[in-house]
Enzyme design. Structure first.
Site, PDB file in Angstrom:
ATOM      1  N   PHE A 136       0.855  -1.188   0.000  1.00  0.00           N
ATOM      2  CA  PHE A 136       0.000   0.000   0.000  1.00  0.00           C
ATOM      3  C   PHE A 136       0.889   1.235   0.000  1.00  0.00           C
ATOM      4  N   ILE A 170       7.393   1.564   2.572  1.00  0.00           N
ATOM      5  CA  ILE A 170       6.248   0.733   2.196  1.00  0.00           C
ATOM      6  C   ILE A 170       6.480  -0.729   2.576  1.00  0.00           C
ATOM      7  N   LEU A 247      -7.109   2.954   6.187  1.00  0.00           N
ATOM      8  CA  LEU A 247      -6.338   3.069   7.438  1.00  0.00           C
ATOM      9  C   LEU A 247      -7.225   2.803   8.645  1.00  0.00           C
ATOM     10  N   ARG A 251      -5.860   0.330  11.323  1.00  0.00           N
ATOM     11  CA  ARG A 251      -5.616   0.845  12.679  1.00  0.00           C
ATOM     12  C   ARG A 251      -6.429   0.044  13.700  1.00  0.00           C
ATOM     13  N   GLY A 347      16.047  -8.233  33.803  1.00  0.00           N
ATOM     14  CA  GLY A 347      17.442  -7.831  33.975  1.00  0.00           C
ATOM     15  C   GLY A 347      18.196  -7.954  32.661  1.00  0.00           C
ATOM     16  N   GLU A 371       0.801   4.063  10.417  1.00  0.00           N
ATOM     17  CA  GLU A 371      -0.673   4.134  10.479  1.00  0.00           C
ATOM     18  C   GLU A 371      -1.144   5.344  11.287  1.00  0.00           C
ATOM     19  N   ASP A 375       1.123  11.159  18.145  1.00  0.00           N
ATOM     20  CA  ASP A 375       0.643  12.546  18.277  1.00  0.00           C
ATOM     21  C   ASP A 375      -0.494  12.851  17.297  1.00  0.00           C
TER      22      ASP A 375
HETATM   23  P1  TGC Z   1      -9.085  16.013   6.451  1.00  0.00           P
HETATM   24  O1  TGC Z   1      -9.386  17.300   5.785  1.00  0.00           O
HETATM   25  O2  TGC Z   1      -9.370  15.860   7.918  1.00  0.00           O
HETATM   26  O3  TGC Z   1      -9.837  14.807   5.702  1.00  0.00           O
HETATM   27  C1  TGC Z   1      -9.785  14.657   4.290  1.00  0.00           C
HETATM   28  C2  TGC Z   1     -10.935  13.765   3.873  1.00  0.00           C
HETATM   29  O4  TGC Z   1     -10.776  12.460   4.469  1.00  0.00           O
HETATM   30  C3  TGC Z   1     -11.894  12.172   5.326  1.00  0.00           C
HETATM   31  N1  TGC Z   1     -11.340  11.457   6.480  1.00  0.00           N
HETATM   32  C4  TGC Z   1     -11.481  10.140   6.658  1.00  0.00           C
HETATM   33  N2  TGC Z   1     -12.143   9.214   5.949  1.00  0.00           N
HETATM   34  C5  TGC Z   1     -12.100   7.944   6.388  1.00  0.00           C
HETATM   35  N3  TGC Z   1     -11.397   7.587   7.486  1.00  0.00           N
HETATM   36  C6  TGC Z   1     -10.699   8.478   8.225  1.00  0.00           C
HETATM   37  N4  TGC Z   1      -9.977   8.096   9.273  1.00  0.00           N
HETATM   38  C7  TGC Z   1     -10.726   9.838   7.819  1.00  0.00           C
HETATM   39  N5  TGC Z   1     -10.152  10.979   8.286  1.00  0.00           N
HETATM   40  C8  TGC Z   1     -10.545  11.963   7.454  1.00  0.00           C
HETATM   41  C9  TGC Z   1     -12.472  13.523   5.676  1.00  0.00           C
HETATM   42  O5  TGC Z   1     -13.834  13.411   6.015  1.00  0.00           O
HETATM   43  C10 TGC Z   1     -12.274  14.280   4.367  1.00  0.00           C
HETATM   44  O6  TGC Z   1     -13.252  13.834   3.440  1.00  0.00           O
HETATM   45  P2  TGC Z   1     -13.839  14.832   2.309  1.00  0.00           P
HETATM   46  O7  TGC Z   1     -14.849  14.007   1.600  1.00  0.00           O
HETATM   47  O8  TGC Z   1     -14.390  15.989   3.085  1.00  0.00           O
HETATM   48  O9  TGC Z   1     -12.662  15.210   1.456  1.00  0.00           O
HETATM   49  O10 TGC Z   1      -7.583  15.637   6.131  1.00  0.00           O
HETATM   50  P3  TGC Z   1      -6.223  16.328   6.580  1.00  0.00           P
HETATM   51  O11 TGC Z   1      -5.423  16.585   5.327  1.00  0.00           O
HETATM   52  O12 TGC Z   1      -6.479  17.505   7.502  1.00  0.00           O
HETATM   53  O13 TGC Z   1      -5.464  15.171   7.383  1.00  0.00           O
HETATM   54  C11 TGC Z   1      -6.036  14.578   8.461  1.00  0.00           C
HETATM   55  C12 TGC Z   1      -5.055  13.582   9.133  1.00  0.00           C
HETATM   56  C13 TGC Z   1      -3.800  14.271   9.602  1.00  0.00           C
HETATM   57  C14 TGC Z   1      -5.788  13.042  10.339  1.00  0.00           C
HETATM   58  C15 TGC Z   1      -4.719  12.442   8.165  1.00  0.00           C
HETATM   59  O14 TGC Z   1      -4.119  12.863   7.033  1.00  0.00           O
HETATM   60  C16 TGC Z   1      -3.920  11.316   8.799  1.00  0.00           C
HETATM   61  O15 TGC Z   1      -4.516  10.413   9.343  1.00  0.00           O
HETATM   62  N6  TGC Z   1      -2.546  11.341   8.732  1.00  0.00           N
HETATM   63  C17 TGC Z   1      -1.737  10.191   9.149  1.00  0.00           C
HETATM   64  C18 TGC Z   1      -1.210   9.482   7.937  1.00  0.00           C
HETATM   65  C19 TGC Z   1      -1.138   8.001   8.098  1.00  0.00           C
HETATM   66  O16 TGC Z   1      -1.755   7.401   8.974  1.00  0.00           O
HETATM   67  N7  TGC Z   1      -0.423   7.355   7.219  1.00  0.00           N
HETATM   68  C20 TGC Z   1      -0.355   5.927   7.224  1.00  0.00           C
HETATM   69  C21 TGC Z   1       0.296   5.388   5.959  1.00  0.00           C
HETATM   70  S1  TGC Z   1       0.002   3.670   5.704  1.00  0.00           S
HETATM   71  C22 TGC Z   1       0.912   2.912   6.875  1.00  0.00           C
HETATM   72  O17 TGC Z   1       1.497   3.477   7.740  1.00  0.00           O
HETATM   73  C23 TGC Z   1       0.934   1.444   6.772  1.00  0.00           C
HETATM   74  S2  TGC Z   1       1.888   0.651   7.967  1.00  0.00           S
HETATM   75  C24 TGC Z   1       1.615  -0.883   7.423  1.00  0.00           C
HETATM   76  C25 TGC Z   1       1.986  -1.980   8.327  1.00  0.00           C
HETATM   77  O18 TGC Z   1       1.138  -2.389   9.171  1.00  0.00           O
HETATM   78  O19 TGC Z   1       3.092  -2.516   8.113  1.00  0.00           O
HETATM   79  P1  FAD Z   2       6.420  12.951   9.957  1.00  0.00           P
HETATM   80  O1  FAD Z   2       5.065  13.137   9.363  1.00  0.00           O
HETATM   81  O2  FAD Z   2       7.547  13.710   9.365  1.00  0.00           O
HETATM   82  O3  FAD Z   2       6.317  13.276  11.518  1.00  0.00           O
HETATM   83  C1  FAD Z   2       7.485  13.465  12.312  1.00  0.00           C
HETATM   84  C2  FAD Z   2       7.029  13.877  13.717  1.00  0.00           C
HETATM   85  O4  FAD Z   2       6.280  15.097  13.628  1.00  0.00           O
HETATM   86  C3  FAD Z   2       6.087  12.849  14.341  1.00  0.00           C
HETATM   87  O5  FAD Z   2       6.370  12.729  15.718  1.00  0.00           O
HETATM   88  C4  FAD Z   2       4.702  13.451  14.135  1.00  0.00           C
HETATM   89  O6  FAD Z   2       3.768  13.037  15.130  1.00  0.00           O
HETATM   90  C5  FAD Z   2       5.015  14.930  14.246  1.00  0.00           C
HETATM   91  N1  FAD Z   2       4.015  15.759  13.540  1.00  0.00           N
HETATM   92  C6  FAD Z   2       3.741  15.776  12.207  1.00  0.00           C
HETATM   93  N2  FAD Z   2       2.735  16.628  11.951  1.00  0.00           N
HETATM   94  C7  FAD Z   2       2.343  17.134  13.135  1.00  0.00           C
HETATM   95  C8  FAD Z   2       1.324  18.055  13.545  1.00  0.00           C
HETATM   96  N3  FAD Z   2       0.464  18.599  12.655  1.00  0.00           N
HETATM   97  N4  FAD Z   2       1.223  18.352  14.865  1.00  0.00           N
HETATM   98  C9  FAD Z   2       2.059  17.785  15.768  1.00  0.00           C
HETATM   99  N5  FAD Z   2       3.033  16.917  15.453  1.00  0.00           N
HETATM  100  C10 FAD Z   2       3.169  16.590  14.155  1.00  0.00           C
HETATM  101  N6  FAD Z   2       3.400   4.072   4.806  1.00  0.00           N
HETATM  102  C11 FAD Z   2       2.662   3.585   3.764  1.00  0.00           C
HETATM  103  O7  FAD Z   2       2.063   4.344   3.013  1.00  0.00           O
HETATM  104  N7  FAD Z   2       2.591   2.245   3.547  1.00  0.00           N
HETATM  105  C12 FAD Z   2       3.222   1.340   4.327  1.00  0.00           C
HETATM  106  O8  FAD Z   2       3.119   0.131   4.097  1.00  0.00           O
HETATM  107  C13 FAD Z   2       4.019   1.819   5.402  1.00  0.00           C
HETATM  108  N8  FAD Z   2       4.743   0.941   6.159  1.00  0.00           N
HETATM  109  C14 FAD Z   2       5.599   1.426   7.107  1.00  0.00           C
HETATM  110  C15 FAD Z   2       6.464   0.540   7.754  1.00  0.00           C
HETATM  111  C16 FAD Z   2       7.376   1.014   8.693  1.00  0.00           C
HETATM  112  C17 FAD Z   2       8.321   0.063   9.351  1.00  0.00           C
HETATM  113  C18 FAD Z   2       7.394   2.388   9.027  1.00  0.00           C
HETATM  114  C19 FAD Z   2       8.337   2.904  10.073  1.00  0.00           C
HETATM  115  C20 FAD Z   2       6.559   3.274   8.376  1.00  0.00           C
HETATM  116  C21 FAD Z   2       5.665   2.809   7.400  1.00  0.00           C
HETATM  117  N9  FAD Z   2       4.849   3.684   6.657  1.00  0.00           N
HETATM  118  C22 FAD Z   2       4.080   3.226   5.620  1.00  0.00           C
HETATM  119  C23 FAD Z   2       4.981   5.125   6.840  1.00  0.00           C
HETATM  120  C24 FAD Z   2       4.269   5.697   8.065  1.00  0.00           C
HETATM  121  O9  FAD Z   2       2.888   5.696   7.890  1.00  0.00           O
HETATM  122  C25 FAD Z   2       4.812   7.087   8.333  1.00  0.00           C
HETATM  123  O10 FAD Z   2       6.131   6.929   8.812  1.00  0.00           O
HETATM  124  C26 FAD Z   2       3.975   7.872   9.315  1.00  0.00           C
HETATM  125  O11 FAD Z   2       2.706   8.176   8.778  1.00  0.00           O
HETATM  126  C27 FAD Z   2       4.662   9.157   9.793  1.00  0.00           C
HETATM  127  O12 FAD Z   2       5.195   9.868   8.717  1.00  0.00           O
HETATM  128  P2  FAD Z   2       6.739  10.368   8.779  1.00  0.00           P
HETATM  129  O13 FAD Z   2       7.575   9.223   9.161  1.00  0.00           O
HETATM  130  O14 FAD Z   2       7.011  11.063   7.507  1.00  0.00           O
HETATM  131  O15 FAD Z   2       6.775  11.379   9.992  1.00  0.00           O
END
Ligand code: TGC
Ligand code: FAD
Length: 392
Positions: A136, A170, A247, A251, A347, A371, A375
């Site tokens: 993803f 990723i 997500l 999550r 330990g 995910e 914060d």
């Molecule tokens: P915002 O303006 O709040 O929202 C944009 C649009 O998205 C909708 N929405 C959601 N829909 C479904 N589920 C949710 N949880 C949603 N949160 C928001 C919202 O209603 C809106 O819709 P529309 O129709 O009005 O456009 O968006 P923002 O740009 O202000 O950002 C919000 C924020 C910061 C919460 C969001 O971007 C976020 O969650 N950031 C964190 C990014 C993240 O989690 N990345 C993960 C990458 S994947 C990964 O890490 C995989 S790890 C894999 C493994 O397990 O190995």
């Molecule tokens: P940043 O966004 O640069 O954040 C750095 C710090 O700033 C964090 O402490 C954060 O909380 C803080 N911060 C950022 N914005 C704010 C704010 N507005 N207010 C306060 N604090 C803030 N992604 C995918 O798409 N697919 C995957 O399969 C995937 N797998 C992963 C596997 C691993 C092992 C890891 C480590 C990461 C993976 N990720 C994946 C990426 C992951 O989702 C991101 O690392 C995560 O979303 C945070 O992004 P970043 O590392 O760029 O940190």
């Protein structure tokens, strides 16, 4: 590594809240982890290799797309069953759970929810059986917490799309057969596309030197004028809400998974404390060690109750994104704190690969970041209760 003697804590008789089917699924997963994961996982981590030998076993226990309907080759289970599977897998290792949650919630879920029938039939049975592994791509080098700022883009060329950009961090990228990739179109709308391995201009270099989640392979996705057939676009949802919807599901699984890691560390520390003699007594007899263990079981029990309730809401399709954020944040933080306390109880032995604790601790440093970071989830709760976004 010491033999896996895991006995799950159930301090508030939570088993009474689960159905017979839930318990069967959980126990089967638990047994599979003991038999097929525990004996090999330490070596896989030390070598920083994903143990591909477990892919067929993961498919057999229904860990790939647990809640996707059976007609697509998946298990068609409910959300609590999915959660319990994630709990047991992460009890073994977060990297193993990661592979199952990416496959289920980040690859199969968007194809099922946002794809058409041809795409479902083409990909889902292969993903459910483990014949295909997916990944993803949302995060980019300059857009992690703020995926809405992504620059990866897709252009309509008439008979195909052209994809350019890069994704970073990723999970499973280096060997995935298909990538679900999020990119902006000409008018800045986020779309999901299916990128197959082998497409010209698509490469997936491995990310090296991780101290965390070593049994899960991480990489990049690089797109250099990749021609995407029109039929590879997910037609049924676009905008940032599409990847964020995936997500939510992942999550939710992590909230359960983190409990598994915490239970494993608590169980190991409790057994060790009762056996380890210092000053002529088991260290479990010292009040300071009892405090640590008592606090651990209290936090695990609170997380179990929170997550069970979330599972009920999820089954009723009533769980909100903000409720899921609260559980992911709370449980991962709880598990990480428990790994640190448990490590101290062991330990010096706690730092070795003889026990799983240090491995869980290092893994959870990724889980607390991916995910959505700790914060970011707090700010999602803040936004939900105040109605004011701290991101804008
Ligand atoms: P915002 O303006 O709040 O929202 C944009 C649009 O998205 C909708 N929405 C959601 N829909 C479904 N589920 C949710 N949880 C949603 N949160 C928001 C919202 O209603 C809106 O819709 P529309 O129709 O009005 O456009 O968006 P923002 O740009 O202000 O950002 C919000 C924020 C910061 C919460 C969001 O971007 C976020 O969650 N950031 C964190 C990014 C993240 O989690 N990345 C993960 C990458 S994947 C990964 O890490 C995989 S790890 C894999 C493994 O397990 O190995
Ligand atoms: P940043 O966004 O640069 O954040 C750095 C710090 O700033 C964090 O402490 C954060 O909380 C803080 N911060 C950022 N914005 C704010 C704010 N507005 N207010 C306060 N604090 C803030 N992604 C995918 O798409 N697919 C995957 O399969 C995937 N797998 C992963 C596997 C691993 C092992 C890891 C480590 C990461 C993976 N990720 C994946 C990426 C992951 O989702 C991101 O690392 C995560 O979303 C945070 O992004 P970043 O590392 O760029 O940190």
């Amino acid at each position: 590594m010491a033999p896996d003697l895991f006995q799950a804590p159930d301090y508030y008789n939570l088993d009474e809240l689960f159905t017979e089917e839930h318990l069967l699924i959980r126990d089967a997963t638990r047994e599979w982890v003991k038999r097929d994961v525990s004996p090999i996982i330490e070596e896989a981590c030390q070598k920083a290799e994903f143990p591909k030998s477990i892919i067929s076993g993961l498919a057999e226990i229904g860990a790939f797309g647990s809640y996707i309907p059976e007609k697509y080759g998946a298990a068609g289970l409910d959300q609590i069953s999915y959660g319990l599977i994630m709990q047991e897998l992460e009890r073994g290792d977060s990297g193993v759970r990661s592979t199952a949650s990416v496959q289920s919630s980040l690859v199969m879920y968007p194809i099922y929810k946002y794809g058409n029938e041809e795409q479902r039939n083409k990909y889902l049975p292969k993903l459910a059986s483990g014949a295909f592994i997916g990944c993803f791509g949302l995060t980019e080098p300059d857009h992690g917490s703020n995926p809405g700022g992504m620059v990866t883009n897709i252009k309509d060329m008439g008979d195909h799309y052209l994809l350019n950009g890069a994704k970073m961090w990723i999970s499973n990228a280096p060997f995935a057969d298909v990538a679900v990739v999020w990119a902006k179109n000409e008018v800045g709308r986020i779309k999901g596309v299916l990128v197959d391995r082998g497409m010209e201009g698509f490469s997936t270099p491995t990310t090296h030197n991780k101290w965390s989640l070593r049994a899960s392979t991480t990489g990049e996705l690089i797109f250099d004028n990749v021609k995407i057939p029109k039929e590879n676009m997910l037609p049924n949802k676009d905008g940032l809400g599409a990847p964020l919807g995936c997500l939510d599901s992942a999550r939710y699984g992590i909230a359960w998974g983190a409990i598994g890691a915490a239970m494993d560390c608590y169980d190991t520390a409790l057994r060790y404390a009762k056996e380890r003699i210092q000053f002529g007594k088991p260290i479990a007899s010292f009040q300071l060690q009892q405090k640590k263990l008592a606090e651990m079981i209290t936090e695990i029990t609170k997380a179990q109750l929170l997550t069970w309730r979330l599972g009920v809401l999820k089954n009723e399709e009533k769980a909100t994104s903000a409720q899921i954020s609260m559980a992911k944040r709370n449980n991962v933080d709880m598990a990480l704190k428990i790994t640190r306390e448990a490590r101290q109880i062991l330990g010096a032995m706690g730092i070795t690969g003889e026990y799983s604790i240090m491995r869980h601790m290092m893994n959870l440093e990724s889980v607390i970041t991916y995910e959505g970071t700790h914060d970011i989830h707090l700010l999602i709760t803040g936004m939900d209760i105040t109605g004011i976004s701290a991101f804008k």
